[in-house]
Structures are given as structure tokens and as C-alpha cells.
Scaffold this motif. Structure first.
Motif, PDB file in Angstrom:
ATOM      1  N   GLU A   1       0.837  -1.211   0.000  1.00 16.48           N
ATOM      2  CA  GLU A   1       0.000   0.000   0.000  1.00 16.48           C
ATOM      3  C   GLU A   1       0.872   1.262   0.000  1.00 16.48           C
ATOM      4  O   GLU A   1       0.565   2.237  -0.683  1.00 16.48           O
ATOM      5  N   CYS A   2       1.949   1.223   0.762  1.00 12.81           N
ATOM      6  CA  CYS A   2       2.878   2.367   0.804  1.00 12.81           C
ATOM      7  C   CYS A   2       3.477   2.631  -0.573  1.00 12.81           C
ATOM      8  O   CYS A   2       3.556   3.783  -1.014  1.00 12.81           O
ATOM      9  N   LEU A   3       3.908   1.580  -1.248  1.00  6.27           N
ATOM     10  CA  LEU A   3       4.522   1.742  -2.570  1.00  6.27           C
ATOM     11  C   LEU A   3       3.532   2.326  -3.576  1.00  6.27           C
ATOM     12  O   LEU A   3       3.918   3.143  -4.424  1.00  6.27           O
ATOM     13  N   LYS A   4       2.268   1.924  -3.487  1.00  6.14           N
ATOM     14  CA  LYS A   4       1.252   2.481  -4.385  1.00  6.14           C
ATOM     15  C   LYS A   4       1.138   3.996  -4.193  1.00  6.14           C
ATOM     16  O   LYS A   4       1.012   4.743  -5.162  1.00  6.14           O
ATOM     17  N   ARG A   5       1.182   4.442  -2.953  1.00  6.15           N
ATOM     18  CA  ARG A   5       1.082   5.875  -2.669  1.00  6.15           C
ATOM     19  C   ARG A   5       2.363   6.618  -3.055  1.00  6.15           C
ATOM     20  O   ARG A   5       2.309   7.719  -3.574  1.00  6.15           O
ATOM     21  N   LEU A   6       3.505   6.004  -2.784  1.00  3.10           N
ATOM     22  CA  LEU A   6       4.781   6.666  -3.076  1.00  3.10           C
ATOM     23  C   LEU A   6       5.036   6.787  -4.574  1.00  3.10           C
ATOM     24  O   LEU A   6       5.807   7.656  -5.000  1.00  3.10           O
ATOM     25  N   ALA A   7       4.409   5.946  -5.376  1.00  2.54           N
ATOM     26  CA  ALA A   7       4.584   6.011  -6.828  1.00  2.54           C
ATOM     27  C   ALA A   7       4.088   7.349  -7.378  1.00  2.54           C
ATOM     28  O   ALA A   7       4.542   7.792  -8.429  1.00  2.54           O
ATOM     29  N   LYS A   8       3.186   8.006  -6.663  1.00  2.00           N
ATOM     30  CA  LYS A   8       2.621   9.278  -7.103  1.00  2.00           C
ATOM     31  C   LYS A   8       3.391  10.484  -6.566  1.00  2.00           C
ATOM     32  O   LYS A   8       3.049  11.623  -6.875  1.00  2.00           O
ATOM     33  N   CYS A   9       4.403  10.252  -5.746  1.00  3.41           N
ATOM     34  CA  CYS A   9       5.150  11.337  -5.102  1.00  3.41           C
ATOM     35  C   CYS A   9       6.400  11.697  -5.899  1.00  3.41           C
ATOM     36  O   CYS A   9       7.054  10.832  -6.472  1.00  3.41           O
ATOM     37  N   LYS A  10       6.735  12.973  -5.893  1.00  4.22           N
ATOM     38  CA  LYS A  10       7.896  13.474  -6.643  1.00  4.22           C
ATOM     39  C   LYS A  10       9.175  13.515  -5.811  1.00  4.22           C
ATOM     40  O   LYS A  10      10.261  13.389  -6.347  1.00  4.22           O
ATOM     41  N   ASP A  11       9.034  13.747  -4.498  1.00  7.17           N
ATOM     42  CA  ASP A  11      10.224  13.853  -3.654  1.00  7.17           C
ATOM     43  C   ASP A  11       9.950  13.267  -2.267  1.00  7.17           C
ATOM     44  O   ASP A  11       8.823  12.871  -1.953  1.00  7.17           O
ATOM     45  N   LYS A  12      10.991  13.222  -1.445  1.00  7.87           N
ATOM     46  CA  LYS A  12      10.908  12.596  -0.134  1.00  7.87           C
ATOM     47  C   LYS A  12       9.940  13.322   0.795  1.00  7.87           C
ATOM     48  O   LYS A  12       9.199  12.683   1.552  1.00  7.87           O
ATOM     49  N   GLY A  13       9.911  14.639   0.752  1.00  4.89           N
ATOM     50  CA  GLY A  13       9.006  15.414   1.602  1.00  4.89           C
ATOM     51  C   GLY A  13       7.546  15.086   1.319  1.00  4.89           C
ATOM     52  O   GLY A  13       6.752  14.885   2.238  1.00  4.89           O
ATOM     53  N   GLN A  14       7.227  15.035   0.057  1.00  4.28           N
ATOM     54  CA  GLN A  14       5.862  14.676  -0.336  1.00  4.28           C
ATOM     55  C   GLN A  14       5.568  13.226   0.063  1.00  4.28           C
ATOM     56  O   GLN A  14       4.460  12.910   0.499  1.00  4.28           O
ATOM     57  N   GLY A  15       6.555  12.370  -0.066  1.00  2.86           N
ATOM     58  CA  GLY A  15       6.399  10.965   0.317  1.00  2.86           C
ATOM     59  C   GLY A  15       6.141  10.806   1.810  1.00  2.86           C
ATOM     60  O   GLY A  15       5.288  10.018   2.217  1.00  2.86           O
ATOM     61  N   GLN A  16       6.875  11.561   2.631  1.00  6.57           N
ATOM     62  CA  GLN A  16       6.676  11.485   4.080  1.00  6.57           C
ATOM     63  C   GLN A  16       5.279  11.956   4.468  1.00  6.57           C
ATOM     64  O   GLN A  16       4.626  11.340   5.321  1.00  6.57           O
ATOM     65  N   THR A  17       4.812  13.005   3.831  1.00  9.79           N
ATOM     66  CA  THR A  17       3.456  13.495   4.091  1.00  9.79           C
ATOM     67  C   THR A  17       2.425  12.446   3.706  1.00  9.79           C
ATOM     68  O   THR A  17       1.464  12.197   4.439  1.00  9.79           O
ATOM     69  N   GLU A  18       2.636  11.821   2.576  1.00 13.77           N
ATOM     70  CA  GLU A  18       1.707  10.797   2.095  1.00 13.77           C
ATOM     71  C   GLU A  18       1.713   9.572   3.023  1.00 13.77           C
ATOM     72  O   GLU A  18       0.656   8.996   3.302  1.00 13.77           O
ATOM     73  N   MET A  19       2.886   9.184   3.525  1.00 20.41           N
ATOM     74  CA  MET A  19       2.974   8.039   4.438  1.00 20.41           C
ATOM     75  C   MET A  19       2.269   8.335   5.764  1.00 20.41           C
ATOM     76  O   MET A  19       1.607   7.470   6.329  1.00 20.41           O
ATOM     77  N   TYR A  20       2.392   9.567   6.241  1.00 23.43           N
ATOM     78  CA  TYR A  20       1.705   9.943   7.482  1.00 23.43           C
ATOM     79  C   TYR A  20       0.197   9.893   7.300  1.00 23.43           C
ATOM     80  O   TYR A  20      -0.525   9.340   8.132  1.00 23.43           O
ATOM     81  N   SER A  21      -0.290  10.441   6.190  1.00 20.43           N
ATOM     82  CA  SER A  21      -1.741  10.442   5.963  1.00 20.43           C
ATOM     83  C   SER A  21      -2.270   9.023   5.748  1.00 20.43           C
ATOM     84  O   SER A  21      -3.379   8.701   6.176  1.00 20.43           O
ATOM     85  N   LEU A  22      -1.487   8.151   5.117  1.00 18.65           N
ATOM     86  CA  LEU A  22      -1.897   6.761   4.945  1.00 18.65           C
ATOM     87  C   LEU A  22      -1.952   6.040   6.293  1.00 18.65           C
ATOM     88  O   LEU A  22      -2.887   5.289   6.565  1.00 18.65           O
ATOM     89  N   ALA A  23      -0.973   6.309   7.148  1.00 18.43           N
ATOM     90  CA  ALA A  23      -0.918   5.635   8.452  1.00 18.43           C
ATOM     91  C   ALA A  23      -2.111   6.000   9.330  1.00 18.43           C
ATOM     92  O   ALA A  23      -2.679   5.140  10.006  1.00 18.43           O
ATOM     93  N   ILE A  24      -2.511   7.266   9.315  1.00 15.37           N
ATOM     94  CA  ILE A  24      -3.594   7.687  10.213  1.00 15.37           C
ATOM     95  C   ILE A  24      -4.980   7.530   9.595  1.00 15.37           C
ATOM     96  O   ILE A  24      -5.983   7.737  10.272  1.00 15.37           O
ATOM     97  N   SER A  25      -5.046   7.166   8.325  1.00  7.21           N
ATOM     98  CA  SER A  25      -6.353   6.984   7.697  1.00  7.21           C
ATOM     99  C   SER A  25      -7.074   5.796   8.349  1.00  7.21           C
ATOM    100  O   SER A  25      -6.447   4.903   8.915  1.00  7.21           O
ATOM    101  N   LYS A  26      -8.383   5.807   8.270  1.00  3.90           N
ATOM    102  CA  LYS A  26      -9.183   4.733   8.866  1.00  3.90           C
ATOM    103  C   LYS A  26      -8.841   3.419   8.168  1.00  3.90           C
ATOM    104  O   LYS A  26      -8.792   3.346   6.951  1.00  3.90           O
ATOM    105  N   PHE A  27      -8.589   2.388   8.967  1.00 12.72           N
ATOM    106  CA  PHE A  27      -8.224   1.092   8.409  1.00 12.72           C
ATOM    107  C   PHE A  27      -8.972  -0.016   9.135  1.00 12.72           C
ATOM    108  O   PHE A  27      -9.251   0.095  10.323  1.00 12.72           O
ATOM    109  N   PRO A  28      -9.318  -1.089   8.397  1.00 13.21           N
ATOM    110  CA  PRO A  28     -10.017  -2.203   9.036  1.00 13.21           C
ATOM    111  C   PRO A  28      -9.052  -3.048   9.864  1.00 13.21           C
ATOM    112  O   PRO A  28      -7.858  -3.110   9.585  1.00 13.21           O
TER     113      PRO A  28
END
Length: 178
Positions: free
Chosen positions: A77-104
Motif C-alpha cells: 500500500e505504501c509503494l502504491k502511494r509513493l509512486a505518485k510522489c515526486k520527492d521525499k518530503g511529499q512521500g513522508q506526508t503521504e505516508m503519514y496520511s496513509l498511516a492515520i487513515s481509517k483502516f479495518p
């Protein structure tokens, strides 16, 4: 060739049938802190990810393997999100939002591996499950981001992103988004 299994020994504490393994982390949560510089379950999942992701079946040999399975699915799931990111800063933001998103969690109808994981017995165990998985998600996302953006030009590594379409055990942790 068989899939790689978790080589860590169970720490004794479990939630459901998922081992609460020690982590090297700065994120708060119920996981015990790892003593020493050895590999934790996230390191093992990252180390074996590229080999294990090709397996459609996986023989669970214990509670530690269930933790390894969850982390491996989350790396996808992380790799799917990181594929859309241009740099590390954007990637870190995306990883944080993925981690805190509602999950089953196991027991929820939308959890993909209810056959492998035991449903929490009570509200307290449900809360512990959510906290442990949240801690795993935060730390895994941070480490995956470090691996993917560990290139001289700061762009994502094609050697990690080539695995975005692979499905470990033919499963996804999150429902596909439109």
C-alpha cells in the motif's frame, strides 16, 4: 522455493493471534521497544518483501508470521502511494496520511484476511489491535519512504516502485479507490 518466514521469536504477548513484536521506533504505541541493533519485524518484511511478494499462498507458522504478513501487505500500500510522489518530503506526508487513515482490523467485514487473523475478543483487545497496527503503520511508512527515496537525485527508486502492482497472497489491505 518456499516463502520467507519471520525468524523472530515471539515475545510472549499477543493480541488475538498476532504477535506484539518489539520495534525500533520513535512512534508511541503498545509495542515493546527493541533492545540492541538487531532486525525487527519491519526490517525483516523489507528485507524479504521483494521475494515474498510473488507468493500467492503463504503457510502461517505462528503469530510472528501474521505480523510479517500484515507489514508486507502494508508495504505494498505504501509503494502504491509513493509512486505518485515526486520527492521525499511529499512521500513522508503521504505516508503519514496513509498511516492515520481509517483502516479495518481483523473481525471487520472489510478486512481481507479474516480467515488468517482471530477477531478481537473484547473492546480492550480491539483498542490494543488498533494501537499496535497504527504504530506498525507509522514506522513501516517511514522506513519504506527512506528506502524508496534513497537515490542520488532524490527521486523515487524504480527498483522499489516496480512492485506497486504486485499483490502478496493476491490481497490488498485497502479497498481500491475510484
Amino acid at each position: 522455493m518456499p516463502a520467507y518466514h519471520c525468524s523472530l521469536s515471539p515475545s510472549g504477548s499477543c493480541v488475538g493471534n498476532l504477535a506484539l513484536l518489539p520495534l525500533r521506533t520513535k512512534h508511541r504505541g503498545p509495542a515493546p521497544l527493541m533492545a540492541g541493533d538487531g532486525l525487527d519485524v519491519i526490517d525483516e518484511a523489507l528485507q524479504y518483501f521483494k521475494a515474498n511478494v510473488f507468493f500467492r499462498t503463504y503457510e502461517v507458522k505462528g503469530e510472528c508470521d501474521r505480523t510479517l504478513i500484515y507489514v508486507t501487505l502494508y508495504i505494498t500500500e505504501c509503494l502504491k502511494r509513493l509512486a505518485k510522489c515526486k520527492d521525499k518530503g511529499q512521500g513522508q506526508t503521504e505516508m503519514y496520511s496513509l498511516a492515520i487513515s481509517k483502516f479495518p482490523i481483523p473481525g471487520d467485514p472489510s478486512f481481507p484476511l479474516n480467515a488468517v487473523y482471530a477477531k478481537p475478543k473484547n473492546e480492550q483487545e480491539t483498542e490494543l489491535f488498533q494501537q499496535y497496527l497504527l504504530q506498525l503503520r507509522h514506522e513501516t511508512g517511514a522506513r519504506v519512504c527512506e528506502k524508496v527515496f534513497n537515490t542520488p537525485d532524490g527521486r523515487p527508486s524504480k527498483w522499489w516502485l516496480c512492485f506497486t502492482r504486485k499483490k502478496f497472497m493476491d490481497k490488498c489491505l485497502l479497498a481500491p479507490t475510484a
